[in-house]
Design a protein around this motif. Structure first.
Motif, mmCIF file in Angstrom:
data_model
loop_
_atom_site.group_PDB
_atom_site.id
_atom_site.type_symbol
_atom_site.label_atom_id
_atom_site.label_comp_id
_atom_site.label_asym_id
_atom_site.label_seq_id
_atom_site.Cartn_x
_atom_site.Cartn_y
_atom_site.Cartn_z
ATOM 1 N N TYR A 57 0.834 -1.185 0.000
ATOM 2 C CA TYR A 57 0.000 0.000 0.000
ATOM 3 C C TYR A 57 0.876 1.245 0.000
ATOM 4 C CZ TYR A 57 -3.881 -3.055 1.174
ATOM 5 O OH TYR A 57 -4.825 -4.045 1.139
ATOM 6 N N VAL A 58 0.342 2.350 -0.466
ATOM 7 C CA VAL A 58 0.988 3.645 -0.346
ATOM 8 C C VAL A 58 0.248 4.375 0.766
ATOM 9 C CG1 VAL A 58 1.526 5.838 -1.461
ATOM 10 C CG2 VAL A 58 1.634 3.703 -2.784
ATOM 11 N N LYS A 59 0.967 4.659 1.837
ATOM 12 C CA LYS A 59 0.376 5.325 2.998
ATOM 13 C C LYS A 59 0.863 6.771 3.035
ATOM 14 C CE LYS A 59 -1.265 1.478 4.964
ATOM 15 N NZ LYS A 59 -2.392 1.288 5.835
ATOM 16 N N VAL A 60 0.068 7.646 3.630
ATOM 17 C CA VAL A 60 0.421 9.052 3.783
ATOM 18 C C VAL A 60 0.441 9.352 5.271
ATOM 19 C CG1 VAL A 60 -0.255 11.417 3.244
ATOM 20 C CG2 VAL A 60 -0.662 9.598 1.574
ATOM 21 N N ALA A 61 1.501 10.050 5.711
ATOM 22 C CA ALA A 61 1.635 10.338 7.140
ATOM 23 C C ALA A 61 2.151 11.757 7.348
ATOM 24 C CB ALA A 61 2.606 9.345 7.782
ATOM 25 N N ASP A 62 1.753 12.343 8.471
ATOM 26 C CA ASP A 62 2.321 13.608 8.932
ATOM 27 C C ASP A 62 3.305 13.280 10.043
ATOM 28 O OD1 ASP A 62 0.965 15.491 7.344
ATOM 29 O OD2 ASP A 62 -0.800 15.389 8.639
ATOM 30 N N LEU A 63 4.476 13.877 9.960
ATOM 31 C CA LEU A 63 5.471 13.702 11.012
ATOM 32 C C LEU A 63 5.528 15.008 11.799
ATOM 33 C CD1 LEU A 63 7.614 11.944 12.340
ATOM 34 C CD2 LEU A 63 9.242 12.727 10.622
ATOM 35 N N ALA A 64 4.735 15.064 12.869
ATOM 36 C CA ALA A 64 4.639 16.280 13.669
ATOM 37 C C ALA A 64 5.447 16.184 14.956
ATOM 38 C CB ALA A 64 3.182 16.581 13.997
ATOM 39 N N SER A 65 5.756 14.950 15.370
ATOM 40 C CA SER A 65 6.565 14.764 16.577
ATOM 41 C C SER A 65 7.219 13.391 16.528
ATOM 42 C CB SER A 65 5.698 14.879 17.843
ATOM 43 O OG SER A 65 4.942 13.696 18.035
ATOM 44 N N ILE A 66 8.109 13.159 17.455
ATOM 45 C CA ILE A 66 8.805 11.872 17.545
ATOM 46 C C ILE A 66 7.815 10.736 17.803
ATOM 47 C CG2 ILE A 66 9.313 11.915 20.018
ATOM 48 C CD1 ILE A 66 11.944 11.059 17.446
ATOM 49 N N ASN A 67 6.659 11.068 18.368
ATOM 50 C CA ASN A 67 5.630 10.062 18.660
ATOM 51 C C ASN A 67 4.998 9.480 17.398
ATOM 52 O OD1 ASN A 67 6.026 10.474 21.417
ATOM 53 N ND2 ASN A 67 4.519 12.122 21.463
ATOM 54 N N ASP A 68 5.162 10.155 16.261
ATOM 55 C CA ASP A 68 4.613 9.662 15.000
ATOM 56 C C ASP A 68 5.511 8.612 14.348
ATOM 57 O OD1 ASP A 68 2.428 11.425 15.204
ATOM 58 O OD2 ASP A 68 3.577 13.040 14.266
ATOM 59 N N LEU A 69 6.772 8.545 14.761
ATOM 60 C CA LEU A 69 7.729 7.632 14.132
ATOM 61 C C LEU A 69 7.385 6.149 14.257
ATOM 62 C CD1 LEU A 69 11.263 9.187 14.680
ATOM 63 C CD2 LEU A 69 10.115 8.711 12.516
ATOM 64 N N PRO A 70 6.938 5.658 15.403
ATOM 65 C CA PRO A 70 6.687 4.212 15.494
ATOM 66 C C PRO A 70 5.699 3.688 14.449
ATOM 67 C CG PRO A 70 6.753 5.145 17.695
ATOM 68 C CD PRO A 70 6.793 6.300 16.722
ATOM 69 N N GLU A 71 4.616 4.397 14.192
ATOM 70 C CA GLU A 71 3.638 3.937 13.202
ATOM 71 C C GLU A 71 4.208 4.014 11.785
ATOM 72 O OE1 GLU A 71 0.381 2.259 11.483
ATOM 73 O OE2 GLU A 71 0.906 2.296 13.608
ATOM 74 N N ILE A 72 4.960 5.060 11.497
ATOM 75 C CA ILE A 72 5.584 5.184 10.174
ATOM 76 C C ILE A 72 6.579 4.045 9.960
ATOM 77 C CG2 ILE A 72 7.109 6.611 8.741
ATOM 78 C CD1 ILE A 72 5.771 9.079 10.119
ATOM 79 N N LYS A 73 7.401 3.778 10.959
ATOM 80 C CA LYS A 73 8.376 2.678 10.868
ATOM 81 C C LYS A 73 7.666 1.340 10.708
ATOM 82 C CE LYS A 73 11.287 2.873 14.292
ATOM 83 N NZ LYS A 73 12.054 3.162 15.496
ATOM 84 N N LYS A 74 6.583 1.145 11.433
ATOM 85 C CA LYS A 74 5.812 -0.100 11.339
ATOM 86 C C LYS A 74 5.331 -0.317 9.908
ATOM 87 C CE LYS A 74 1.457 -2.088 12.855
ATOM 88 N NZ LYS A 74 0.130 -1.634 13.183
ATOM 89 N N GLN A 75 4.829 0.737 9.281
ATOM 90 C CA GLN A 75 4.328 0.626 7.915
ATOM 91 C C GLN A 75 5.449 0.243 6.941
ATOM 92 O OE1 GLN A 75 1.175 0.578 6.949
ATOM 93 N NE2 GLN A 75 0.614 0.842 9.098
ATOM 94 N N ILE A 76 6.632 0.805 7.129
ATOM 95 C CA ILE A 76 7.768 0.461 6.259
ATOM 96 C C ILE A 76 8.155 -0.998 6.486
ATOM 97 C CG2 ILE A 76 10.183 0.966 5.702
ATOM 98 C CD1 ILE A 76 9.529 3.891 6.684
ATOM 99 N N TYR A 77 8.237 -1.423 7.737
ATOM 100 C CA TYR A 77 8.576 -2.824 8.037
ATOM 101 C C TYR A 77 7.529 -3.791 7.494
ATOM 102 C CZ TYR A 77 12.561 -1.765 11.075
ATOM 103 O OH TYR A 77 13.781 -1.366 11.561
#
Length: 141
Positions: A57-77
């Motif tokens: 899938y192609v996902k779209v995310a906003d990176l507004a804080s360090i707290n957003d990183l875990p979900e973004i990393k999960k999607q890449i993994y």
């Protein structure tokens, strides 16, 4: 993941990159007149095929804080391509650099790729997907 799937995914990434470049590009364009404006109902193009699960899938995310990183990393993994808006962090250089460094590490870990699109977007890709950094040129009709 088969080569055909990877080729299709790469083709989609290139198409999306061209779209984003046209949308946010820095080229000077002439002003449009009201007569040239055509309203398009984008809903007719947004067909969702829920019966057919995708390999990626192609996902779209906003990176507004360090707290957003875990979900973004999960999607890449999980093997998804993530288009990340880093605009909310552009005023916090330290947090932005730390976040990009972490995303680079993840992409390297999965043998994916990461590339900036303009000043506020980043595309992070999973295993088997590389971003071609050359722009496609139209042949003209």
């Amino acid at each position: 993941m088969g080569m055909d799937t990877c080729s299709r995914a790469l083709s989609r990434v290139e198409e999306m990159s061209n779209f984003v470049d046209k949308l946010f590009g820095t080229e000077k364009r002439r002003e449009s007149t009201p007569e040239e404006f055509v309203e398009i109902d984008i809903g007719e193009y947004e067909q969702v095929l829920e019966q057919e699960p995708a390999a990626m899938y192609v996902k779209v995310a906003d990176l507004a804080s360090i707290n957003d990183l875990p979900e973004i990393k999960k999607q890449i993994y999980e093997g998804n391509i993530v288009i990340i808006n880093i605009g909310p962090l552009k005023n916090d250089k330290l947090m932005l650099e730390r976040s990009i460094k972490e995303l680079k590490r993840v992409c390297s870990d999965v043998r994916g790729d990461i590339v900036g699109l303009g000043e506020e977007q980043v595309i992070a890709t999973p295993t088997g997907v590389k971003v071609d950094r050359t722009k496609l040129k139209g042949t003209g009709y």
